[in-house]
Design a protein around this motif. Structure first.
Motif, short mmCIF file in Angstrom:
data_model
loop_
_atom_site.label_atom_id
_atom_site.label_comp_id
_atom_site.label_asym_id
_atom_site.label_seq_id
_atom_site.Cartn_x
_atom_site.Cartn_y
_atom_site.Cartn_z
N PHE A 98 44.42 47.76 30.02
CA PHE A 98 45.62 47.51 31.06
C PHE A 98 45.93 45.98 30.70
O PHE A 98 44.88 45.36 31.07
CB PHE A 98 45.17 48.02 32.06
CG PHE A 98 45.07 49.51 32.43
CD1 PHE A 98 45.95 50.29 32.38
CD2 PHE A 98 43.75 50.08 32.68
CE1 PHE A 98 46.05 51.64 32.28
CE2 PHE A 98 43.68 51.48 32.76
CZ PHE A 98 45.02 52.12 32.42
N VAL B 159 50.88 47.21 33.38
CA VAL B 159 50.93 47.98 34.53
C VAL B 159 50.95 46.81 35.57
O VAL B 159 50.62 45.68 35.45
CB VAL B 159 49.38 48.76 34.99
CG1 VAL B 159 49.40 50.02 33.85
CG2 VAL B 159 48.52 48.05 34.74
N LYS B 160 51.37 47.21 36.88
CA LYS B 160 51.57 46.03 38.07
C LYS B 160 50.00 45.91 38.24
O LYS B 160 49.28 46.86 38.38
CB LYS B 160 52.32 46.77 39.05
CG LYS B 160 53.73 46.60 38.45
CD LYS B 160 54.49 45.46 38.57
CE LYS B 160 56.06 45.63 38.05
NZ LYS B 160 56.57 46.35 39.45
N ASN B 161 49.79 44.81 38.83
CA ASN B 161 48.49 44.36 39.52
C ASN B 161 48.69 44.16 40.90
O ASN B 161 47.33 44.00 41.72
CB ASN B 161 47.79 43.09 38.89
CG ASN B 161 47.18 43.48 37.55
OD1 ASN B 161 47.61 44.54 36.80
ND2 ASN B 161 46.30 42.62 37.42
N GLU C 21 48.50 43.14 32.63
CA GLU C 21 49.28 42.89 34.00
C GLU C 21 50.78 42.59 33.44
O GLU C 21 51.00 41.65 32.76
CB GLU C 21 48.66 41.79 34.84
CG GLU C 21 49.63 41.53 35.73
CD GLU C 21 49.30 40.42 36.88
OE1 GLU C 21 49.62 40.20 38.02
OE2 GLU C 21 47.98 39.65 36.37
N ILE D 146 42.02 47.67 38.08
CA ILE D 146 43.25 48.20 38.25
C ILE D 146 43.45 49.68 38.87
O ILE D 146 43.00 50.60 37.96
CB ILE D 146 44.28 47.92 37.29
CG1 ILE D 146 44.08 46.36 36.73
CG2 ILE D 146 45.72 48.02 37.78
CD1 ILE D 146 44.35 45.43 37.74
N LYS E 223 45.05 45.59 41.90
CA LYS E 223 43.60 45.16 41.50
C LYS E 223 42.74 45.45 42.68
O LYS E 223 42.91 44.70 43.71
CB LYS E 223 43.58 43.71 40.78
CG LYS E 223 42.44 43.32 40.55
CD LYS E 223 42.24 41.77 39.68
CE LYS E 223 42.82 42.01 38.22
NZ LYS E 223 42.62 40.82 37.49
N ALA F 190 55.18 51.23 35.08
CA ALA F 190 54.98 50.06 36.17
C ALA F 190 56.09 50.27 37.07
O ALA F 190 56.85 49.36 37.17
CB ALA F 190 54.61 48.41 35.51
N ASP G 169 50.35 54.83 38.88
CA ASP G 169 50.51 54.58 37.31
C ASP G 169 49.18 54.55 36.41
O ASP G 169 49.26 55.12 35.07
CB ASP G 169 51.16 53.25 37.35
CG ASP G 169 52.84 53.33 37.72
OD1 ASP G 169 52.90 54.82 37.65
OD2 ASP G 169 53.43 52.26 38.07
N VAL G 170 48.18 53.81 36.77
CA VAL G 170 46.95 53.62 36.11
C VAL G 170 46.38 55.05 35.73
O VAL G 170 45.93 55.34 34.49
CB VAL G 170 46.02 52.76 36.93
CG1 VAL G 170 44.61 52.63 36.29
CG2 VAL G 170 46.51 51.60 37.10
N GLY H 90 49.68 50.17 41.27
CA GLY H 90 49.08 49.55 40.32
C GLY H 90 48.53 48.11 40.86
O GLY H 90 49.31 47.57 41.33
#
Length: 274
Positions: A98, A57-59, A100, A74, A67, A120, A78-79, A65
């Motif tokens: 998860f 996933v993107k952070n 990054e 996160i 943080k 992501a 998407d999460v 996504g």
């Protein structure tokens, strides 16, 4: 006496040979069993045996996504979709891990086994289909432009050879903008956080990516806004390793179930009701 020694030596060597052959045979048989049990499992069977799905996933992408600095978790569309899909496949939403990813690293991380699936903000393209298997579309996006309020740029038609356009490495957005505005100067950054920071610092005139991602950036800073219509179609899909047919089917079945039981709409409204 000499003959007795020769006989004893012969018998001793014979016994050693028997034990050695037995040991070798047992080793081959064991390794064969291990290999067959490992190679015989499908992707979905392996995931169920591991009792966990590792999602890339993107952070750094607000709404999808990101943080949370207060708790290190996160969070995003998407999460929550990954958790909901995991709950259907493995029976428990907590059986997730998860990791990054960025637009540049996500496919290599999938193919080297660091992650089991990518969710992501990943656009389904024919080129990417050569490298990964995609699920059905789970979100429809379109590429747009983000500018500082008051900018002369109000649409894709306003981009000229003097325009500095910021994009993210490895994204379809960087490819698309070169096709739609071939004279523009395209500056690529590693991730969306760096790209937005560069725009705010005046390193570029506009930032381009999917409109859903840009809405997240605009919500962080009211000095920026989206302009013009979307100029591409960006259908997002969940990516899995090539040949993971059973896993792809399980994910597609889960997506269908989430849309049917209302859970998809619930997650969508939570994050993307703009």
């Amino acid at each position: 006496m000499f003959k007795s020694k020769k006989l004893f030596t012969f018998m001793f060597l014979l016994i050693l040979s028997v034990f050695a052959l037995a040991a070798c045979g047992g080793s081959d048989e064991d390794s064969g069993d291990d290999a067959s049990s490992s190679e015989g499992k499908s992707t979905l069977e392996t995931l169920k045996a591991n009792d966990k799905i590792v999602w890339g996933v993107k952070n750094d992408t607000k709404l999808f996504g990101l943080k949370n600095p207060s708790n290190g978790e996160i969070e995003g569309f998407d999460v929550d979709m990954a958790k909901a899909i995991t709950e259907i496949i493995l029976g428990d939403a907590s059986k997730v891990e998860f990791k990054e990813v960025t637009s540049k690293t996500r496919i290599p991380m999938l193919n080297n086994g660091e992650i089991d699936a990518i969710i992501a903000t990943m656009t389904i393209t024919e080129e990417r289909k050569q490298e990964v298997d995609f699920s059905d579309v789970y979100f429809e996006a379109g590429q747009s432009l983000l500018v500082e309020k008051g900018s002369d740029i109000q649409s894709i038609d306003d981009i000229t050879a003097d325009t500095k356009v910021i994009a993210v490495k490895g994204s379809t957005s960087a490819i698309n903008i070169r096709e739609k505005a071939p004279d523009a100067q395209v500056l690529e950054f590693e991730n969306y956080a760096e790209a937005f920071t560069a725009l705010k610092a005046g390193q570029g005139d506009t930032l381009t990516t999917d409109n859903a991602i840009l809405y997240g950036m605009a919500s962080e800073d009211s000095n920026f806004e989206l302009v013009g219509d979307i100029f591409t179609d960006e259908p997002y899909g969940i990516a899995m390793k090539k040949g993971s047919d059973d896993f792809v089917q399980a994910v597609n079945d889960a997506l269908a179930e989430l849309k049917e039981n209302g859970k998809y709409d619930e997650i969508y409204s939570k994050w993307l009701n703009f």
